[in-house]
Motif scaffolding. Structure first.
Motif, mmCIF file in Angstrom:
data_model
loop_
_atom_site.group_PDB
_atom_site.id
_atom_site.type_symbol
_atom_site.label_atom_id
_atom_site.label_comp_id
_atom_site.label_asym_id
_atom_site.label_seq_id
_atom_site.Cartn_x
_atom_site.Cartn_y
_atom_site.Cartn_z
ATOM 1 N N ASN A 1 0.895 -1.356 -0.034
ATOM 2 C CA ASN A 1 -0.104 0.146 0.007
ATOM 3 C C ASN A 1 0.811 1.254 -0.018
ATOM 4 O O ASN A 1 0.413 2.412 0.298
ATOM 5 C CB ASN A 1 -1.047 0.112 1.226
ATOM 6 C CG ASN A 1 -1.952 -1.057 1.131
ATOM 7 O OD1 ASN A 1 -2.272 -1.665 0.190
ATOM 8 N ND2 ASN A 1 -2.498 -1.490 2.190
ATOM 9 N N THR B 1 3.252 4.487 -0.975
ATOM 10 C CA THR B 1 2.866 5.773 -1.643
ATOM 11 C C THR B 1 4.216 6.448 -1.729
ATOM 12 O O THR B 1 4.932 6.435 -1.040
ATOM 13 C CB THR B 1 1.736 6.658 -1.247
ATOM 14 O OG1 THR B 1 1.499 7.439 -2.273
ATOM 15 C CG2 THR B 1 2.039 7.088 0.049
ATOM 16 N N CYS C 1 1.179 4.309 3.188
ATOM 17 C CA CYS C 1 -0.036 4.870 2.975
ATOM 18 C C CYS C 1 -0.519 5.651 4.324
ATOM 19 O O CYS C 1 0.159 5.184 5.336
ATOM 20 C CB CYS C 1 -1.132 4.303 2.401
ATOM 21 S SG CYS C 1 -1.917 2.836 3.423
#
Length: 188
Positions: free
Chosen positions: A105, A107, A117
């Motif tokens: 997940n 980023t 995230c």
């Protein structure tokens, strides 16, 4: 001999001449599956003077990441943890399913770094404060006979509160309340 011993260590030291920005650029160029776990907000500067960079990396990319750091030795402390090796007090740093989730997940963050995230960042910070640091996190406990150390301007509880407010989550202020929250989220 020292470099060979570091290959099995989680604490490595990166070149201050290449710097943190250079290190992050190098990790990106190699397309490694990693995240800077916490206190990444000021990158490419360290969060606090004398601080370190904590990195979670996939099992497959662990060797490449460590070799890159060892090929560029210096005095910037980098703690490297991977998904499943029992390299933190005889167990994995996070539960492997949680470490995999954090990586999957991820980023893009400051200085082009990979970061968790928003929610995984909060959860992993609470996990670290409760289960790695414990009473040394400075987070208050309500348990009789136990006392947390006193940390002025505690960065853990301050950052946990900032992140939880951004996500509109009520996580609590004590170790017990945070632990209850972690159970509700299946992160205990």
């Amino acid at each position: 001999l020292e470099r060979l011993q570091q290959k099995t260590s989680n604490t490595l030291y990166f070149s201050n001449q290449v710097g943190i920005k250079g290190m992050l650029d190098g990790l990106r160029e190699q397309n490694l599956n990693y995240v800077v776990i916490r206190f990444y907000q000021k990158l490419p500067e360290l969060y606090r003077k004398g601080g370190d960079v904590d990195i979670l990396v996939s099992d497959e990319d662990t060797r490449a990441l460590k070799n890159y750091i060892l090929q560029n030795p210096g005095n910037i402390r980098v703690d490297v943890w991977n998904v499943s090796e029992p390299n933190y007090k005889g167990m994995s740093y996070y539960l492997p399913r949680l470490a995999t989730q954090i990586l999957n997940n991820s980023t893009i963050g400051p200085a082009g770094s990979n970061i968790p995230c928003q929610k995984d960042s909060l959860m992993s910070l609470i996990y670290h404060a409760l289960y790695h640091k414990g009473l040394n996190s400075g987070i208050v406990t309500k348990t009789q006979g136990l006392e947390s150390i006193d940390i002025p301007n505690n960065p853990y509880i301050k950052e946990i509160q900032n992140m939880s407010n951004e996500l509109n989550l009520r996580v609590g202020l004590t170790m017990e309340e945070l632990d209850d929250f972690m159970q509700q989220e299946d992160w205990r």
